[in-house]
Design a protein around this motif. Structure first.
Motif, short mmCIF file in Angstrom:
data_model
loop_
_atom_site.label_atom_id
_atom_site.label_comp_id
_atom_site.label_asym_id
_atom_site.label_seq_id
_atom_site.Cartn_x
_atom_site.Cartn_y
_atom_site.Cartn_z
N MET A 1 -45.38 11.70 26.41
CA MET A 1 -46.49 10.90 26.95
C MET A 1 -47.27 11.74 27.98
SD MET A 1 -46.10 6.96 28.19
CE MET A 1 -45.03 6.47 26.85
N GLN B 1 -49.91 12.42 31.24
CA GLN B 1 -50.02 11.80 32.56
C GLN B 1 -51.06 10.68 32.55
OE1 GLN B 1 -50.77 14.57 35.75
NE2 GLN B 1 -49.11 13.59 36.82
N ALA B 2 -52.06 10.86 31.70
CA ALA B 2 -53.18 9.92 31.73
C ALA B 2 -52.87 8.68 30.91
CB ALA B 2 -54.44 10.59 31.20
N ILE B 3 -51.73 8.03 31.25
CA ILE B 3 -51.35 6.85 30.49
C ILE B 3 -52.47 5.82 30.61
CG2 ILE B 3 -49.50 5.17 30.12
CD1 ILE B 3 -47.96 6.92 32.30
N TYR B 4 -52.96 5.37 29.50
CA TYR B 4 -53.97 4.30 29.41
C TYR B 4 -55.37 4.73 29.84
CZ TYR B 4 -49.42 2.07 29.63
OH TYR B 4 -48.11 1.77 29.46
N LEU B 5 -55.62 6.00 30.13
CA LEU B 5 -57.00 6.45 30.34
C LEU B 5 -57.43 7.15 29.06
CD1 LEU B 5 -57.74 8.13 33.79
CD2 LEU B 5 -58.47 5.91 32.96
N ASP C 1 -64.00 7.77 28.39
CA ASP C 1 -64.10 7.42 29.81
C ASP C 1 -65.34 8.07 30.42
OD1 ASP C 1 -62.17 6.41 32.24
OD2 ASP C 1 -63.47 8.08 32.81
N LEU D 1 -66.52 8.55 33.41
CA LEU D 1 -66.39 9.44 34.58
C LEU D 1 -65.70 10.75 34.23
CD1 LEU D 1 -65.54 6.84 37.38
CD2 LEU D 1 -67.75 7.85 36.81
N LEU D 2 -64.78 10.72 33.28
CA LEU D 2 -64.17 11.99 32.83
C LEU D 2 -65.20 12.80 32.04
CD1 LEU D 2 -60.60 10.81 31.69
CD2 LEU D 2 -61.24 11.93 33.83
N ALA E 1 -68.48 12.68 32.48
CA ALA E 1 -69.47 13.22 33.44
C ALA E 1 -68.93 14.48 34.11
CB ALA E 1 -69.81 12.16 34.49
N GLU E 2 -67.63 14.47 34.43
CA GLU E 2 -67.05 15.67 35.06
C GLU E 2 -67.07 16.84 34.08
OE1 GLU E 2 -63.16 15.09 36.82
OE2 GLU E 2 -62.94 17.24 37.18
N THR F 1 -74.37 2.58 37.66
CA THR F 1 -73.24 1.71 37.97
C THR F 1 -73.72 0.27 38.15
OG1 THR F 1 -72.31 3.56 39.22
CG2 THR F 1 -71.25 1.43 39.53
N VAL G 1 -68.88 -5.74 37.36
CA VAL G 1 -69.27 -4.87 38.47
C VAL G 1 -68.36 -3.64 38.46
CG1 VAL G 1 -69.29 -4.70 41.00
CG2 VAL G 1 -70.16 -6.76 39.87
N GLY G 2 -68.97 -2.48 38.65
CA GLY G 2 -68.21 -1.22 38.65
C GLY G 2 -68.32 -0.46 37.34
N HIS H 1 -69.72 1.80 34.32
CA HIS H 1 -70.55 3.00 34.39
C HIS H 1 -71.20 3.35 33.06
CE1 HIS H 1 -69.40 4.27 38.39
NE2 HIS H 1 -68.12 4.18 38.10
#
Lengths: 112, 235
Positions: free
Chosen positions: A1, A3-7, A12, A14-15, A17-18, A31, A43-44, A46
């Motif tokens: 598994m 580290q990014a469990i459930y992302l 995504d 924001l990932l 955009a980076e 936003t 709300v929130g 993106h």
């Protein structure tokens, strides 16, 4: 598994955009900062947009993304953040509106 | 958005740590706030509330307008024991918004036939948790009442600050467990965080009813995160 469990890195905003930033692409982040009534995205949420109009994510159910993307082009060009407000089509100055009858405010800013 | 803010935010999210981006809507300046960072005044109160509720919000504070965008890790549930209660608890927890993973080294219990469509590890908890560590957005329910299987993950859950730690067993069973965990080096304060006997008191009797009681307790713990701790500080 991983580290990014459930992302979900593929979707995504924001990932993404980076990733764009690392490739040297200019981009803007939109936003949802306030909602009234029934709004499709909370709300929130993106939407990220690059200088060529490519976008990922959402701030509505597809109703206002076109307007946000075109506004984002100007934000990327001049660097000044903008607050956009969308409501029922007839009641606002915007061509586009939310057919669900809700209202949303969307903050659009340049990354960097 | 400041590129440093975006990078830091993504790093926190990938590490399953809660973080918020606070943007001054007047001048566009933003900063990152991690859960537990001290921010004074009205703005600090609003940020704390957002961490507790998971709700992002626009607020007026100190005569300015701020947007607080809070990013909480997806809460999840680790169940130790592929037992009858787990068969009812896992699907219910999934529906309630807690992805579930079942761990049980007893291969006769941990079978896909008994737990269809669920992440299932027929391994010792020690090995699974080394790969996939616990964190404060994880709930852990130990349901085997076999010390060989339950004790290690219980201690690990207390050390990781899991928002919920529950253990199946009678008061008598739990008293013995407390002795063993103390020998393993757990503090009295840590051990007091274990919900045992497990589940809220609804007079549950069947495995499915016990699962309802456990899930209710998990939700209660999740929704009151931070509240209890703060009350303790004020007292």
């Amino acid at each position: 598994m991983t580290q990014a469990i459930y992302l979900d890195a593929e979707r995504d905003p924001l990932l993404i955009a980076e990733g764009w930033m690392k490739e040297g692409r200019s981009c803007a982040i939109a936003t949802v900062v306030e909602t009234w009534g029934s709004a499709p995205r909370p709300v929130g949420s993106h939407l990220v947009i690059d200088a060529n109009g490519n976008f990922q994510g959402s701030v509505s159910g597809g109703c206002v993304e076109g307007a946000v993307v075109s506004e984002a082009g100007e934000v990327i060009a001049d660097g000044n953040p903008r607050m956009l407000e969308f409501g029922v089509a007839d009641e606002t100055a915007w061509r586009v509106g939310l057919s669900c009858g809700g209202r949303i405010r969307v903050y659009v800013e340049r990354l960097g | 958005m400041d590129p440093y803010v975006l990078k830091t935010l993504n790093a926190e999210r990938l590490a399953r740590r809660a973080a918020a981006v606070v943007t001054d809507l007047g001048d566009g300046r933003d900063r990152i706030v991690r859960e537990g960072d001290l921010v004074a005044g009205e703005l600090g109160d609003a940020i704390a509330k957002s961490f507790r509720t998971g709700q992002s919000t626009t607020i007026q504070a100190e005569g300015r307008s701020f947007f607080i965008n809070v990013h909480l890790p997806q809460p999840r549930l680790i169940v130790i024991g592929a037992v009858h209660i787990s068969q009812a608890l896992a699907p219910m927890a999934k529906i309630a918004g807690f992805p579930v993973e079942i761990i049980d080294p007893r291969t006769a219990f941990a079978t896909p036939e008994r737990f269809p469509d669920l992440p299932l590890a027929a391994e010792w908890p020690e090995d699974v948790l080394r790969r996939n560590p616990l964190d404060s957005y994880t709930a852990l329910a130990a349901l085997t009442h076999d010390p060989k299987i339950d004790d290690f993950p219980l201690k690990a859950a207390l050390e990781a600050g899991c928002f919920y730690v529950g253990a199946l067993g009678s008061r008598k069973t739990h008293a013995k467990r407390v002795e063993r965990l103390t020998e393993l080096g757990a503090t009295e304060q840590q051990i007091a965080r274990i919900d045992a006997p497990i589940g809220i008191d609804i007079g549950a009797s069947s495995p499915a009813e016990i699962a309802v009681a456990v899930l209710a307790q998990i939700i209660q713990s999740y929704r009151s995160r931070g509240v209890v701790a703060k009350a303790g500080v004020a007292a």
